[in-house]
Design a protein around this motif. Structure first.
Motif, PDB file in Angstrom:
ATOM      1  N   PHE A 175       9.353  39.368  41.154  1.00 24.50           N
ATOM      2  CA  PHE A 175       8.929  38.830  39.864  1.00 24.50           C
ATOM      3  C   PHE A 175       7.546  39.377  39.481  1.00 24.50           C
ATOM      4  N   PHE A 176       6.606  39.357  40.434  1.00 25.01           N
ATOM      5  CA  PHE A 176       5.265  39.877  40.152  1.00 25.01           C
ATOM      6  C   PHE A 176       5.281  41.387  39.929  1.00 25.01           C
ATOM      7  N   ILE A 177       6.082  42.105  40.681  1.00 22.16           N
ATOM      8  CA  ILE A 177       6.199  43.552  40.471  1.00 22.16           C
ATOM      9  C   ILE A 177       6.745  43.835  39.078  1.00 22.16           C
ATOM     10  N   ALA A 178       7.776  43.099  38.669  1.00 22.42           N
ATOM     11  CA  ALA A 178       8.348  43.273  37.321  1.00 22.42           C
ATOM     12  C   ALA A 178       7.318  42.973  36.245  1.00 22.42           C
ATOM     13  N   GLY A 179       6.549  41.915  36.426  1.00 20.13           N
ATOM     14  CA  GLY A 179       5.528  41.558  35.440  1.00 20.13           C
ATOM     15  C   GLY A 179       4.426  42.593  35.345  1.00 20.13           C
ATOM     16  N   ILE A 180       3.967  43.061  36.477  1.00 22.74           N
ATOM     17  CA  ILE A 180       2.898  44.060  36.494  1.00 22.74           C
ATOM     18  C   ILE A 180       3.373  45.376  35.881  1.00 22.74           C
ATOM     19  N   THR A 181       4.583  45.802  36.212  1.00 23.39           N
ATOM     20  CA  THR A 181       5.083  47.056  35.638  1.00 23.39           C
ATOM     21  C   THR A 181       5.355  46.917  34.139  1.00 23.39           C
ATOM     22  N   ASP A 182       5.739  45.715  33.682  1.00 22.58           N
ATOM     23  CA  ASP A 182       5.951  45.489  32.251  1.00 22.58           C
ATOM     24  C   ASP A 182       4.652  45.671  31.483  1.00 22.58           C
ATOM     25  N   VAL A 183       3.567  45.145  32.021  1.00 17.80           N
ATOM     26  CA  VAL A 183       2.257  45.295  31.372  1.00 17.80           C
ATOM     27  C   VAL A 183       1.762  46.733  31.508  1.00 17.80           C
ATOM     28  N   ALA A 184       1.936  47.302  32.684  1.00 14.50           N
ATOM     29  CA  ALA A 184       1.404  48.645  32.953  1.00 14.50           C
ATOM     30  C   ALA A 184       2.066  49.716  32.101  1.00 14.50           C
ATOM     31  N   ASP A 185       3.383  49.630  31.897  1.00 14.61           N
ATOM     32  CA  ASP A 185       4.046  50.697  31.146  1.00 14.61           C
ATOM     33  C   ASP A 185       3.544  50.767  29.704  1.00 14.61           C
ATOM     34  N   GLY A 186       3.327  49.611  29.086  1.00  8.03           N
ATOM     35  CA  GLY A 186       2.793  49.606  27.715  1.00  8.03           C
ATOM     36  C   GLY A 186       1.365  50.130  27.670  1.00  8.03           C
ATOM     37  N   TYR A 187       0.568  49.711  28.636  1.00  3.52           N
ATOM     38  CA  TYR A 187      -0.825  50.167  28.699  1.00  3.52           C
ATOM     39  C   TYR A 187      -0.894  51.687  28.882  1.00  3.52           C
ATOM     40  N   ILE A 188      -0.108  52.192  29.811  1.00  2.00           N
ATOM     41  CA  ILE A 188      -0.106  53.639  30.084  1.00  2.00           C
ATOM     42  C   ILE A 188       0.387  54.410  28.862  1.00  2.00           C
ATOM     43  N   ALA A 189       1.441  53.922  28.224  1.00  2.00           N
ATOM     44  CA  ALA A 189       1.973  54.605  27.036  1.00  2.00           C
ATOM     45  C   ALA A 189       0.924  54.664  25.923  1.00  2.00           C
ATOM     46  N   ARG A 190       0.207  53.565  25.709  1.00  2.00           N
ATOM     47  CA  ARG A 190      -0.829  53.569  24.658  1.00  2.00           C
ATOM     48  C   ARG A 190      -2.010  54.446  25.045  1.00  2.00           C
ATOM     49  N   LYS A 191      -2.449  54.354  26.285  1.00  2.00           N
ATOM     50  CA  LYS A 191      -3.619  55.111  26.749  1.00  2.00           C
ATOM     51  C   LYS A 191      -3.404  56.617  26.650  1.00  2.00           C
ATOM     52  N   PHE A 192      -2.204  57.066  26.995  1.00  2.00           N
ATOM     53  CA  PHE A 192      -1.914  58.495  26.983  1.00  2.00           C
ATOM     54  C   PHE A 192      -1.149  58.933  25.737  1.00  2.00           C
ATOM     55  N   LYS A 193      -1.153  58.056  24.720  1.00  2.00           N
ATOM     56  CA  LYS A 193      -0.514  58.351  23.429  1.00  2.00           C
ATOM     57  C   LYS A 193       0.939  58.817  23.600  1.00  2.00           C
ATOM     58  N   MET A 194       1.668  58.047  24.410  1.00  2.00           N
ATOM     59  CA  MET A 194       3.067  58.359  24.679  1.00  2.00           C
ATOM     60  C   MET A 194       3.984  57.261  24.132  1.00  2.00           C
ATOM     61  N   ARG A 207      11.782  49.972  22.269  1.00  2.00           N
ATOM     62  CA  ARG A 207      13.116  49.347  22.258  1.00  2.00           C
ATOM     63  C   ARG A 207      13.575  49.041  23.678  1.00  2.00           C
ATOM     64  N   ILE A 208      13.382  50.001  24.577  1.00  2.00           N
ATOM     65  CA  ILE A 208      13.759  49.794  25.981  1.00  2.00           C
ATOM     66  C   ILE A 208      12.948  48.634  26.566  1.00  2.00           C
ATOM     67  N   ASP A 209      11.662  48.562  26.225  1.00  2.00           N
ATOM     68  CA  ASP A 209      10.816  47.473  26.699  1.00  2.00           C
ATOM     69  C   ASP A 209      11.340  46.124  26.209  1.00  2.00           C
ATOM     70  N   SER A 210      11.731  46.047  24.949  1.00  2.00           N
ATOM     71  CA  SER A 210      12.272  44.800  24.396  1.00  2.00           C
ATOM     72  C   SER A 210      13.576  44.408  25.076  1.00  2.00           C
ATOM     73  N   VAL A 211      14.457  45.371  25.294  1.00  2.00           N
ATOM     74  CA  VAL A 211      15.734  45.082  25.962  1.00  2.00           C
ATOM     75  C   VAL A 211      15.476  44.630  27.409  1.00  2.00           C
ATOM     76  N   ALA A 212      14.552  45.286  28.072  1.00  2.00           N
ATOM     77  CA  ALA A 212      14.217  44.890  29.443  1.00  2.00           C
ATOM     78  C   ALA A 212      13.644  43.470  29.464  1.00  2.00           C
ATOM     79  N   ASP A 213      12.807  43.140  28.492  1.00  2.00           N
ATOM     80  CA  ASP A 213      12.261  41.782  28.406  1.00  2.00           C
ATOM     81  C   ASP A 213      13.366  40.750  28.215  1.00  2.00           C
ATOM     82  N   ILE A 214      14.322  41.048  27.353  1.00  2.00           N
ATOM     83  CA  ILE A 214      15.433  40.119  27.110  1.00  2.00           C
ATOM     84  C   ILE A 214      16.253  39.938  28.382  1.00  2.00           C
ATOM     85  N   PHE A 215      16.585  41.038  29.030  1.00  2.00           N
ATOM     86  CA  PHE A 215      17.352  40.973  30.274  1.00  2.00           C
ATOM     87  C   PHE A 215      16.599  40.154  31.322  1.00  2.00           C
ATOM     88  N   PHE A 216      15.311  40.405  31.443  1.00  2.00           N
ATOM     89  CA  PHE A 216      14.457  39.689  32.389  1.00  2.00           C
ATOM     90  C   PHE A 216      14.494  38.183  32.109  1.00  2.00           C
TER      91      PHE A 216
END
Length: 155
Positions: free
Chosen positions: A11-30, A37-46
């Motif tokens: 649960f903690f790994i999932a939460g940390i990676t959920d926050v980290a992927d958005g942060y990394i994508a914004r930081k590196f303009k990716m 969309r994938i993030d939203s679907v993953a959140d719903i599944f979670f």
């Protein structure tokens, strides 16, 4: 290692990676529409898996708060219907309130599992209810939708 401990680690790994992927994508303009969309679907599944786990193992969470859970689910379902009818796709907004609610759920789950304390759950569910209402109102009100809109009051 028991199943609760294993679950909480995952649960903690999932939460940390959920926050980290958005942060990394914004930081590196990716940041991409597909990634969001994938993030939203993953959140719903979670959240579906989480609700199922709580229902099966901590049924009192639902029985003591049934009306709030039903109200939230109905409003979320209405948001899906409105977004599909109005924008021809299902839209999930990344509002500040949605982020706050996600964080509160992230804190609440281990508390329920480890302490079996529900004194804060009604407050969390009322916040989730207001969050769901805000999302529905944004979808109803706006002609064009910005999935990253901050709130009903802040574009």
């Amino acid at each position: 290692m028991n199943s609760v401990t294993l679950f909480l680690i995952l649960f903690f790994i999932a939460g940390i990676t959920d926050v980290a992927d958005g942060y990394i994508a914004r930081k590196f303009k990716m940041v991409t529409a597909l990634g969001a969309r994938i993030d939203s679907v993953a959140d719903i599944f979670f959240h579906i898996v989480l609700l199922l786990l709580l229902f099966l193992n901590y049924r009192w969470v639902f029985t003591e708060n049934a009306a709030l859970f039903v109200a939230i689910l109905v409003i979320k379902f209405l948001s899906i219907i409105v977004s599909k009818m109005k924008f021809c796709k299902i839209i999930f907004l990344h509002t500040l309130a949605n982020k706050l609610t996600g964080f509160l759920v992230f804190v609440a789950v281990p508390t329920v599992m480890l302490v079996e304390n529900n004194s804060f759950l009604p407050a969390l569910l009322y916040i989730a209810l207001l969050t769901a209402l805000e999302e529905l109102l944004i979808l109803i009100k706006e002609k064009e939708v910005n999935e990253n809109r901050k709130s009903l009051f802040i574009k």
